[in-house]
Write an enzyme that holds these catalytic residues in place. Structure first.
Site, PDB file in Angstrom:
ATOM      1  N   LEU A 288      -3.592   4.991  10.555  1.00  0.00           N
ATOM      2  CA  LEU A 288      -4.384   5.959   9.806  1.00  0.00           C
ATOM      3  C   LEU A 288      -5.132   5.263   8.679  1.00  0.00           C
ATOM      4  O   LEU A 288      -4.584   5.017   7.601  1.00  0.00           O
ATOM      5  CB  LEU A 288      -3.511   7.084   9.255  1.00  0.00           C
ATOM      6  N   ASP A 289      -6.385   4.956   8.953  1.00  0.00           N
ATOM      7  CA  ASP A 289      -7.218   4.305   7.931  1.00  0.00           C
ATOM      8  C   ASP A 289      -7.860   5.378   7.050  1.00  0.00           C
ATOM      9  O   ASP A 289      -8.278   6.425   7.530  1.00  0.00           O
ATOM     10  CB  ASP A 289      -8.313   3.500   8.634  1.00  0.00           C
TER      11      ASP A 289
ATOM     12  N   ASP B  20       0.837  -1.203   0.000  1.00  0.00           N
ATOM     13  CA  ASP B  20       0.000   0.000   0.000  1.00  0.00           C
ATOM     14  C   ASP B  20       0.874   1.256   0.000  1.00  0.00           C
ATOM     15  O   ASP B  20       1.903   1.291   0.683  1.00  0.00           O
ATOM     16  CB  ASP B  20      -0.865   0.034   1.279  1.00  0.00           C
TER      17      ASP B  20
ATOM     18  N   GLU C 251      -8.212  -4.390  11.206  1.00  0.00           N
ATOM     19  CA  GLU C 251      -9.374  -3.682  10.663  1.00  0.00           C
ATOM     20  C   GLU C 251     -10.652  -4.497  10.885  1.00  0.00           C
ATOM     21  O   GLU C 251     -11.542  -4.085  11.620  1.00  0.00           O
ATOM     22  CB  GLU C 251      -9.166  -3.367   9.179  1.00  0.00           C
TER      23      GLU C 251
ATOM     24  N   GLU D  99      -0.271  -1.762  10.746  1.00  0.00           N
ATOM     25  CA  GLU D  99      -0.366  -1.896   9.293  1.00  0.00           C
ATOM     26  C   GLU D  99       0.916  -1.410   8.636  1.00  0.00           C
ATOM     27  O   GLU D  99       1.296  -1.850   7.558  1.00  0.00           O
ATOM     28  CB  GLU D  99      -1.553  -1.094   8.746  1.00  0.00           C
ATOM     29  N   GLU D 100       1.606  -0.471   9.303  1.00  0.00           N
ATOM     30  CA  GLU D 100       2.770   0.165   8.676  1.00  0.00           C
ATOM     31  C   GLU D 100       4.069  -0.596   8.896  1.00  0.00           C
ATOM     32  O   GLU D 100       5.114  -0.173   8.418  1.00  0.00           O
ATOM     33  CB  GLU D 100       2.902   1.608   9.182  1.00  0.00           C
TER      34      GLU D 100
ATOM     35  N   ASP E 232      -4.261   0.044  13.039  1.00  0.00           N
ATOM     36  CA  ASP E 232      -4.089   0.739  11.759  1.00  0.00           C
ATOM     37  C   ASP E 232      -3.993   2.216  12.134  1.00  0.00           C
ATOM     38  O   ASP E 232      -5.000   2.819  12.489  1.00  0.00           O
ATOM     39  CB  ASP E 232      -5.288   0.465  10.836  1.00  0.00           C
TER      40      ASP E 232
ATOM     41  N   ASP F 276       0.434   8.576   7.603  1.00  0.00           N
ATOM     42  CA  ASP F 276       0.461   7.163   8.052  1.00  0.00           C
ATOM     43  C   ASP F 276       1.653   6.954   8.980  1.00  0.00           C
ATOM     44  O   ASP F 276       1.549   6.379  10.066  1.00  0.00           O
ATOM     45  CB  ASP F 276       0.634   6.224   6.845  1.00  0.00           C
TER      46      ASP F 276
END
Ligand code: AFP
Length: 345
Positions: free
Chosen positions: A111-112, A62, A272, A90-91, A109, A68
């Site tokens: 920053l979604d 992504d 998520e 997520e990062e 996560d 993020d």
């Protein structure tokens, strides 16, 4: 002077003397503090150097935006002062095993919805709190039903924090004067039957028959088997869709589809779908892949994707029925629907 209960007061009242519950309380308080700092950044946008510029790609390919990375740093700093077993983001490619003796672990996560940053749309932070397993590396292979708490923050017109610790769902709104979250929604319940669906309709040709037939039914409205008209929303930000569903009901669908890389949808299970499913079920809604309850799934990998269909329980049950009765789906995809529905086959 407002009399609303603050998040801190609510957490203290729920935690009691139990060490595990107090660890959850401390983690939620730290995440809430981090979210206020992230809210400050998102509200200043370009003035804070937030431009939505790509900074590279995360492990899952992504595009990684500047916020993020900054949000991930802020959350890690806030949690760094606590005993945490395992951190997952997520990062970051892999788990951070920090303290094998710490009772709780957190997946998030940071920053979604980050593709919305430079368009001034709502974005958010999502988190899941799990008990740390004896083998810490296995913590995030537990099914979603093992979660101790889950929550998300929406950085929108209001900054709102949605939280469940397993006894219902509360909504807190950030008071910017006191910089405290205050209780504005207690024991929130999702309306069981709604007439609003959220799906990225540009992917219709890639959907499986059950999803196509469900959306076809919605689009048929009062002239079709549902007997009522539907409205559609698609914000492109899971937290914003989820908040709307908590407030007025509806169904959100990010199904598996035929595009390469989307065979299991787009959303990640661990940080998520699991937390969202815990919250939605605690608010009386449903959360499935189409055939399987999200909270029953044990992840095989940290960044595993999963189809996510969640919201008002009767709407989710209709989608589940279509997945379990293929003939229903095929019939609804008959040419008749194709010529009368929104989508021409
Ligand atoms: P980003 O964080 O890359 O913006 O993705 C947001 C998201 O994961 C979720 O919040 C949205 O519901 C979904 O993607 C939107 O996906 P599409 O852009 O494919 O519609």
């Amino acid at each position: 002077m407002s009399q609303e209960l603050t998040l801190q007061q609510r957490l203290e009242a729920c935690a009691g003397p139990d060490p595990l519950h107090r660890a959850v309380k401390d983690a939620v308080a730290a995440l809430a503090q981090a979210s206020i700092e992230i809210s400050d950044l998102t509200s200043r946008g370009a003035l804070a150097g937030i431009t939505g510029q790509a900074r590279g790609r995360n492990t899952d390919g992504d595009v990684q935006k500047d916020l993020d990375v900054r949000a991930d740093d802020i959350i890690r700093a806030a949690l760094g002062r606590l005993p945490i077993g395992v951190l997952a983001s997520e990062e970051m490619a892999d788990l951070d095993i920090l303290d094998a003796n710490a009772p709780i672990s957190i997946a998030f996560d940071p920053l979604d919805g980050s593709s919305n940053i430079n368009t001034n749309m709502s974005v958010g932070t999502i988190f899941s709190i799990m008990p740390t397993t004896a083998d810490p590396s296995a913590t995030f292979t537990q099914p979603g039903s093992a979660q101790l708490a889950a929550g998300f923050v929406v950085y929108g017109p209001q900054t709102s924090l949605v939280l469940t610790i397993g006894h219902g769902v509360d909504i807190f709104t950030l008071d910017r004067d006191s910089r405290e979250y205050k209780l504005t929604g207690s024991m929130v319940q999702i309306p069981p039957d709604a007439n609003e669906f959220a799906i990225n309709s540009s992917n219709r040709r890639h959907w499986d028959a059950p999803v196509r037939s469900y959306i076809e039914e919605c689009v048929m409205g009062a002239e079709g088997p549902c007997g009522k008209d539907f409205n559609m929303r698609w914000i492109g930000s899971l937290v914003a869709e989820a908040f709307r569903i908590l407030v007025r009901g509806g169904i959100f669908l990010y199904p598996s589809d035929g595009r390469r890389g989307y065979e299991e949808g787009r959303l990640r299970l661990v940080y998520e779908a699991h937390p969202m499913a815990f919250i939605v079920e605690q608010a009386g809604g449903g959360a499935i892949t189409g055939r399987t309850r999200i909270l029953d799934i044990s992840p095989a990998s940290l960044h595993q994707r999963v189809p996510l269909i969640m919201g008002s329980i009767k709407n989710v049950q209709r989608v589940e029925h279509m997945h379990s009765q293929p003939e229903v789906a095929l019939e609804a995809n008959a040419p008749l629907f194709g010529h009368r529905g929104l989508f021409r086959i």
